[in-house]
Design a protein around this motif. Structure first.
Motif, short mmCIF file in Angstrom:
data_model
loop_
_atom_site.label_atom_id
_atom_site.label_comp_id
_atom_site.label_asym_id
_atom_site.label_seq_id
_atom_site.Cartn_x
_atom_site.Cartn_y
_atom_site.Cartn_z
N MET A 24 0.84 -1.20 0.00
CA MET A 24 0.00 0.00 0.00
C MET A 24 0.87 1.25 0.00
O MET A 24 0.61 2.21 -0.72
CB MET A 24 -0.93 0.01 1.21
N ARG A 25 1.94 1.23 0.78
CA ARG A 25 2.86 2.37 0.85
C ARG A 25 3.52 2.60 -0.52
O ARG A 25 3.64 3.75 -0.96
CB ARG A 25 3.92 2.08 1.91
N VAL A 26 3.92 1.53 -1.19
CA VAL A 26 4.54 1.64 -2.51
C VAL A 26 3.53 2.23 -3.50
O VAL A 26 3.87 3.12 -4.30
CB VAL A 26 5.07 0.27 -2.99
N LEU A 27 2.31 1.76 -3.46
CA LEU A 27 1.27 2.28 -4.36
C LEU A 27 1.00 3.75 -4.09
O LEU A 27 0.89 4.56 -5.03
CB LEU A 27 -0.02 1.47 -4.19
N GLN A 28 0.91 4.13 -2.82
CA GLN A 28 0.67 5.53 -2.47
C GLN A 28 1.82 6.42 -2.95
O GLN A 28 1.60 7.52 -3.48
CB GLN A 28 0.50 5.68 -0.97
N GLU A 29 3.04 5.94 -2.77
CA GLU A 29 4.22 6.70 -3.22
C GLU A 29 4.19 6.89 -4.73
O GLU A 29 4.45 7.98 -5.25
CB GLU A 29 5.49 5.97 -2.79
N LYS A 30 3.86 5.83 -5.46
CA LYS A 30 3.80 5.90 -6.92
C LYS A 30 2.75 6.91 -7.37
O LYS A 30 3.00 7.74 -8.25
CB LYS A 30 3.49 4.52 -7.49
N LYS A 31 1.57 6.86 -6.76
CA LYS A 31 0.50 7.79 -7.13
C LYS A 31 0.87 9.23 -6.78
O LYS A 31 0.55 10.16 -7.53
CB LYS A 31 -0.80 7.38 -6.46
N LEU A 32 1.53 9.42 -5.66
CA LEU A 32 1.95 10.76 -5.27
C LEU A 32 2.98 11.32 -6.26
O LEU A 32 2.90 12.48 -6.66
CB LEU A 32 2.51 10.77 -3.86
N ARG A 33 3.94 10.50 -6.65
CA ARG A 33 4.96 10.95 -7.61
C ARG A 33 4.31 11.28 -8.95
O ARG A 33 4.70 12.25 -9.61
CB ARG A 33 6.04 9.89 -7.78
N THR A 34 3.32 10.50 -9.35
CA THR A 34 2.58 10.80 -10.58
C THR A 34 1.89 12.15 -10.47
O THR A 34 1.90 12.96 -11.40
CB THR A 34 1.55 9.69 -10.87
N MET A 35 1.31 12.43 -9.30
CA MET A 35 0.64 13.70 -9.08
C MET A 35 1.64 14.87 -9.09
O MET A 35 1.33 15.95 -9.61
CB MET A 35 -0.12 13.68 -7.75
N LEU A 36 2.82 14.66 -8.55
CA LEU A 36 3.84 15.71 -8.55
C LEU A 36 4.25 16.05 -9.98
O LEU A 36 4.42 17.22 -10.33
CB LEU A 36 5.06 15.28 -7.74
N HIS A 37 4.41 15.03 -10.82
CA HIS A 37 4.74 15.27 -12.24
C HIS A 37 3.61 16.02 -12.94
O HIS A 37 3.86 16.94 -13.72
CB HIS A 37 5.02 13.96 -12.97
N TYR A 38 2.38 15.64 -12.64
CA TYR A 38 1.23 16.32 -13.24
C TYR A 38 1.21 17.79 -12.83
O TYR A 38 0.99 18.67 -13.66
CB TYR A 38 -0.08 15.63 -12.82
#
Length: 72
Positions: A24-38
């Motif tokens: 879950m932590r890995v998934l949250q980190e991935k989604k957050l990094r995607t949001m930062l790029h956006y």
């Protein structure tokens, strides 16, 4: 409304709810990094704010989250 998309989103949400804490932590980190790029690509405000903090686009994936400025 797109019912197929809604059903797919619900399926993904239900599947993600069963993840263990580490995954879950890995998934949250991935989604957050995607949001930062956006935010970098689509918001002049966030791009300026990140640049003022010395953050470059290349650092968005690797920089610890504590290095990002607090925005209220």
């Amino acid at each position: 409304m797109n019912y197929v998309k809604t059903l797919l989103d619900l399926y993904r949400l239900k599947r993600q709810a069963k993840l263990d804490a580490k995954r879950m932590r890995v998934l949250q980190e991935k989604k957050l990094r995607t949001m930062l790029h956006y935010a970098w690509e689509n918001s002049a405000y966030y791009k300026r704010t990140f640049e003022a903090a010395g953050i470059t686009e290349e650092q968005l994936d690797d920089l610890p989250l504590s290095c990002f400025p607090t925005i209220d």
